[in-house]
Design an enzyme around this catalytic site. Structure first.
Site, PDB file in Angstrom:
ATOM      1  N   GLU A  16       0.705  -1.052   0.207  1.00  0.00           N
ATOM      2  CA  GLU A  16       0.457  -0.025   0.425  1.00  0.00           C
ATOM      3  C   GLU A  16       0.512   1.357  -0.523  1.00  0.00           C
ATOM      4  O   GLU A  16       0.544   2.294   0.781  1.00  0.00           O
ATOM      5  CB  GLU A  16      -1.173   0.588   1.427  1.00  0.00           C
ATOM      6  CG  GLU A  16      -2.390  -0.970   0.452  1.00  0.00           C
ATOM      7  CD  GLU A  16      -2.351  -1.247   2.081  1.00  0.00           C
ATOM      8  OE1 GLU A  16      -4.158  -1.006   3.094  1.00  0.00           O
ATOM      9  OE2 GLU A  16      -1.751  -2.258   2.757  1.00  0.00           O
ATOM     10  N   SER A 153      -5.311  -4.840   1.889  1.00  0.00           N
ATOM     11  CA  SER A 153      -5.267  -4.217   0.113  1.00  0.00           C
ATOM     12  C   SER A 153      -5.935  -5.751   0.257  1.00  0.00           C
ATOM     13  O   SER A 153      -5.618  -6.069  -1.695  1.00  0.00           O
ATOM     14  CB  SER A 153      -4.481  -4.072   0.298  1.00  0.00           C
ATOM     15  OG  SER A 153      -3.756  -3.371   0.547  1.00  0.00           O
ATOM     16  N   TYR A 222      -7.843  -0.901  -6.090  1.00  0.00           N
ATOM     17  CA  TYR A 222      -6.571   0.450  -6.298  1.00  0.00           C
ATOM     18  C   TYR A 222      -6.106   0.385  -7.919  1.00  0.00           C
ATOM     19  O   TYR A 222      -5.472   2.126  -8.609  1.00  0.00           O
ATOM     20  CB  TYR A 222      -5.490   0.084  -5.491  1.00  0.00           C
ATOM     21  CG  TYR A 222      -5.096  -0.004  -3.812  1.00  0.00           C
ATOM     22  CD1 TYR A 222      -5.910   1.316  -3.197  1.00  0.00           C
ATOM     23  CD2 TYR A 222      -5.139  -1.260  -3.579  1.00  0.00           C
ATOM     24  CE1 TYR A 222      -6.029   1.332  -1.519  1.00  0.00           C
ATOM     25  CE2 TYR A 222      -5.554  -1.251  -1.662  1.00  0.00           C
ATOM     26  CZ  TYR A 222      -5.423   0.324  -1.089  1.00  0.00           C
ATOM     27  OH  TYR A 222      -5.624  -0.066   0.232  1.00  0.00           O
ATOM     28  N   ARG A 261     -11.045   2.544  11.304  1.00  0.00           N
ATOM     29  CA  ARG A 261     -11.948   2.203  10.306  1.00  0.00           C
ATOM     30  C   ARG A 261     -13.072   0.712  10.394  1.00  0.00           C
ATOM     31  O   ARG A 261     -11.737   0.219  10.580  1.00  0.00           O
ATOM     32  CB  ARG A 261     -11.811   2.932   9.042  1.00  0.00           C
ATOM     33  CG  ARG A 261     -13.322   3.149   7.905  1.00  0.00           C
ATOM     34  CD  ARG A 261     -12.901   2.475   6.969  1.00  0.00           C
ATOM     35  NE  ARG A 261     -12.746   1.346   6.510  1.00  0.00           N
ATOM     36  CZ  ARG A 261     -10.994   1.082   5.443  1.00  0.00           C
ATOM     37  NH1 ARG A 261     -10.772   1.920   5.013  1.00  0.00           N
ATOM     38  NH2 ARG A 261     -11.055  -0.069   4.772  1.00  0.00           N
ATOM     39  N   ASP A 263     -14.911  -2.469   9.266  1.00  0.00           N
ATOM     40  CA  ASP A 263     -15.892  -2.726   7.772  1.00  0.00           C
ATOM     41  C   ASP A 263     -16.518  -3.984   8.698  1.00  0.00           C
ATOM     42  O   ASP A 263     -16.716  -4.855   9.910  1.00  0.00           O
ATOM     43  CB  ASP A 263     -14.668  -3.478   7.242  1.00  0.00           C
ATOM     44  CG  ASP A 263     -13.610  -1.993   6.788  1.00  0.00           C
ATOM     45  OD1 ASP A 263     -14.007  -1.021   7.301  1.00  0.00           O
ATOM     46  OD2 ASP A 263     -12.497  -2.605   5.884  1.00  0.00           O
ATOM     47  N   GLU A 277     -13.598  -6.635  10.300  1.00  0.00           N
ATOM     48  CA  GLU A 277     -12.206  -6.446  10.452  1.00  0.00           C
ATOM     49  C   GLU A 277     -12.382  -4.327  10.997  1.00  0.00           C
ATOM     50  O   GLU A 277     -12.817  -4.060  10.351  1.00  0.00           O
ATOM     51  CB  GLU A 277     -11.219  -6.595   9.226  1.00  0.00           C
ATOM     52  CG  GLU A 277     -11.165  -5.380   8.106  1.00  0.00           C
ATOM     53  CD  GLU A 277     -10.168  -5.008   7.127  1.00  0.00           C
ATOM     54  OE1 GLU A 277      -8.799  -5.765   7.145  1.00  0.00           O
ATOM     55  OE2 GLU A 277     -10.798  -4.864   6.497  1.00  0.00           O
ATOM     56  N   ASN A 279      -9.746  -1.488  11.050  1.00  0.00           N
ATOM     57  CA  ASN A 279      -8.130  -0.935  10.027  1.00  0.00           C
ATOM     58  C   ASN A 279      -7.488   0.273  11.413  1.00  0.00           C
ATOM     59  O   ASN A 279      -8.504   1.031  11.301  1.00  0.00           O
ATOM     60  CB  ASN A 279      -8.720  -0.724   8.832  1.00  0.00           C
ATOM     61  CG  ASN A 279      -8.868  -1.917   8.048  1.00  0.00           C
ATOM     62  OD1 ASN A 279      -8.146  -2.040   7.328  1.00  0.00           O
ATOM     63  ND2 ASN A 279      -9.820  -1.895   7.891  1.00  0.00           N
ATOM     64  N   GLY A 283      -7.017   4.805   5.047  1.00  0.00           N
ATOM     65  CA  GLY A 283      -6.958   6.036   3.710  1.00  0.00           C
ATOM     66  C   GLY A 283      -6.439   7.369   4.624  1.00  0.00           C
ATOM     67  O   GLY A 283      -8.102   7.684   5.105  1.00  0.00           O
TER      68      GLY A 283
HETATM   69  N1  LIG Z   1     -16.081 -13.807   4.862  1.00  0.00           N
HETATM   70  C1  LIG Z   1     -16.584 -12.970   3.659  1.00  0.00           C
HETATM   71  N2  LIG Z   1     -17.485 -13.018   3.382  1.00  0.00           N
HETATM   72  C2  LIG Z   1     -17.710 -12.174   2.158  1.00  0.00           C
HETATM   73  N3  LIG Z   1     -16.768 -11.119   1.264  1.00  0.00           N
HETATM   74  C3  LIG Z   1     -15.806 -11.342   2.393  1.00  0.00           C
HETATM   75  C4  LIG Z   1     -15.238 -12.257   3.329  1.00  0.00           C
HETATM   76  N4  LIG Z   1     -14.019 -12.200   3.758  1.00  0.00           N
HETATM   77  C5  LIG Z   1     -13.895 -10.560   2.988  1.00  0.00           C
HETATM   78  N5  LIG Z   1     -14.463 -10.746   1.773  1.00  0.00           N
HETATM   79  C6  LIG Z   1     -13.904  -9.277   0.526  1.00  0.00           C
HETATM   80  O1  LIG Z   1     -12.721  -9.794   0.374  1.00  0.00           O
HETATM   81  C7  LIG Z   1     -12.438  -8.179   0.492  1.00  0.00           C
HETATM   82  C8  LIG Z   1     -11.042  -8.075   1.496  1.00  0.00           C
HETATM   83  O2  LIG Z   1     -11.465  -8.421   2.399  1.00  0.00           O
HETATM   84  P1  LIG Z   1     -10.606  -8.459   3.811  1.00  0.00           P
HETATM   85  O3  LIG Z   1     -10.770  -9.291   5.240  1.00  0.00           O
HETATM   86  O4  LIG Z   1     -11.592  -7.192   3.709  1.00  0.00           O
HETATM   87  O5  LIG Z   1      -8.978  -7.937   3.443  1.00  0.00           O
HETATM   88  P2  LIG Z   1      -8.236  -6.567   4.188  1.00  0.00           P
HETATM   89  O6  LIG Z   1      -7.375  -6.758   5.371  1.00  0.00           O
HETATM   90  O7  LIG Z   1      -7.624  -6.916   3.019  1.00  0.00           O
HETATM   91  O8  LIG Z   1      -9.324  -5.767   4.005  1.00  0.00           O
HETATM   92  C9  LIG Z   1     -13.831  -7.090   1.757  1.00  0.00           C
HETATM   93  O9  LIG Z   1     -13.865  -6.247   1.796  1.00  0.00           O
HETATM   94  C10 LIG Z   1     -14.883  -8.155   1.473  1.00  0.00           C
HETATM   95  O10 LIG Z   1     -15.304  -7.521  -0.520  1.00  0.00           O
HETATM   96 MG   LIG Z   2     -10.871  -5.352   4.282  1.00  0.00          MG
END
Ligand SMILES: Nc1ncnc2c1ncn2[C@@H]1O[C@H](COP(=O)(O)OP(=O)(O)O)[C@@H](O)[C@H]1O
Ligand SMILES: [Mg+2]
Length: 326
Positions: A16, A153, A222, A261, A263, A277, A279, A283
């Site tokens: 990133e 990311s 990105y 943030r 999510d 998660e 963060n 950003g």
């Molecule tokens: N259990 C899940 N069910 C549905 N979509 C998911 C799930 N986990 C992740 N995603 C999708 O994958 C993306 C990236 O996962 P995330 O856990 O947020 O990782 P990162 O830390 O890389 O952002 C999420 O923004 C979402 O779109």
């Molecule tokens: Mg994420």
């Protein structure tokens, strides 16, 4: 009045890097020139600092009043730089060492949320040895999301629709971390909610992310620029309040400070809201949602920065009152 000497640390070794540079550009522009004198600390992709690192020696304060780490991902958002700043006795914006490290680890974050009774996605945590397990099974259905525990990311993340794809996905994730999280895939909507520390901490109006691809992957985040955001999110009053409550509870559960943030995923069938998660260095670019959510909630970008600096200075002052020996 003497200006606040603020250090911006940006760039970094993670995937990133570019986003971080853009975040720093936006922050630099928004910091009021009457109040702040800005000092750049750029970390190149090879890990070299320009200028040379803040010496990690207690008392070796290079004339800075506060530091704003704007690094995303590994070696920056994960507690490492925060540890350096602790050693240098420099106040800094955002989460401390422990909360940064916890928030970077998707498995530990989930465990702490569960311990606080907060809703997270069903998941299992496996280690690298699983790469060779042809019988790997999960106690829930497909699709599943396979993720390296410590990354961001969407790097190394795969949506797998069957057992064979899941095994391949584990192999990919294992390239990025020795700990891997496998989650039940949630069919539904995705949201983000910004939190600001302080007493009490507060949550902004959530926004919805509408990925342009199968999920919000690296390209979508990105490269493509086609994901859409809806601010405020189309949620009922009750759902909004619930999401804000969960964002604050998650912030609390991982011991976060300053900002974060959080999510969320919302399952379409049940409308259940699940914490995905947290963060700790979201950003800060001109199009980033963290400052936009605050703007919508009545706090302008410059005021947001003032608040973050204020929180950093208050924490540092409080900590200076503590004893570290008998
Ligand atoms: N259990 C899940 N069910 C549905 N979509 C998911 C799930 N986990 C992740 N995603 C999708 O994958 C993306 C990236 O996962 P995330 O856990 O947020 O990782 P990162 O830390 O890389 O952002 C999420 O923004 C979402 O779109
Ligand atoms: Mg994420």
């Amino acid at each position: 009045m003497k200006k606040i000497q603020i250090g911006l640390i940006f760039g970094g070794r993670s995937g990133e890097h570019e986003v971080s540079v853009r975040s720093a550009d936006s922050v630099r522009k928004a910091l009021s020139a009457d109040r702040y004198e800005v000092h750049d600390f750029f970390i190149a992709k090879d890990g070299r600092w320009h200028p040379e690192p803040l010496a990690p020696v207690p008392g070796a304060n290079p004339g800075l009043d506060v530091v704003f780490p704007l690094l995303h991902g590994t070696y920056g958002e994960d507690g490492t730089v925060q540890g350096l700043l602790e050693l240098a006795d420099l106040p800094y914006v955002g989460a401390g060492v422990l909360a940064s490290a916890i928030s970077m680890d998707k498995a530990v974050t989930k465990r702490l949320c569960m311990a606080s009774g907060l809703p997270v996605v069903e998941h299992i945590v496996v280690d690298q040895a699983t790469v060779n397990d042809d019988n790997l099974a999960v106690p829930f259905g497909f699709p599943v999301f396979v993720k390296p525990a410590n990354l961001g990311s969407s790097v190394g993340i795969t949506k797998a629709h069957d057992a064979a794809a899941m095994r391949e996905a584990v192999k990919l994730a294992a390239r990025f971390d020795r700990k891997i999280v496998i989650e039940r895939g949630i069919q539904g909507r995705e949201f983000e909610c910004s939190v600001l520390g302080g007493r009490p901490a507060r949550a902004a109006a959530p926004c919805e992310i509408l990925p342009s691809r199968e999920f919000y992957d690296y390209e979508d985040k990105y490269l493509l620029g086609q994901a859409r955001f809806e601010l405020p999110a189309r949620l009922s009053k009750e759902q909004t309040a619930e999401m804000q409550r969960l964002a604050l509870a998650c912030f609390e559960a991982v011991g976060c400070e300053g900002m974060a943030r959080v999510d969320f995923l919302m399952e379409a069938a049940t409308e259940e809201i699940l914490i995905n998660e947290i963060n700790t260095i979201p950003g800060f670019t001109s199009i980033s949602m963290f400052p936009k959510m605050w703007e919508y909630s009545g706090l302008s970008y410059p005021d947001l920065l003032d608040t973050l600096v204020e929180l950093a200075l208050v924490r540092a002052a409080e900590r200076r009152q503590l004893s570290y020996s008998r």
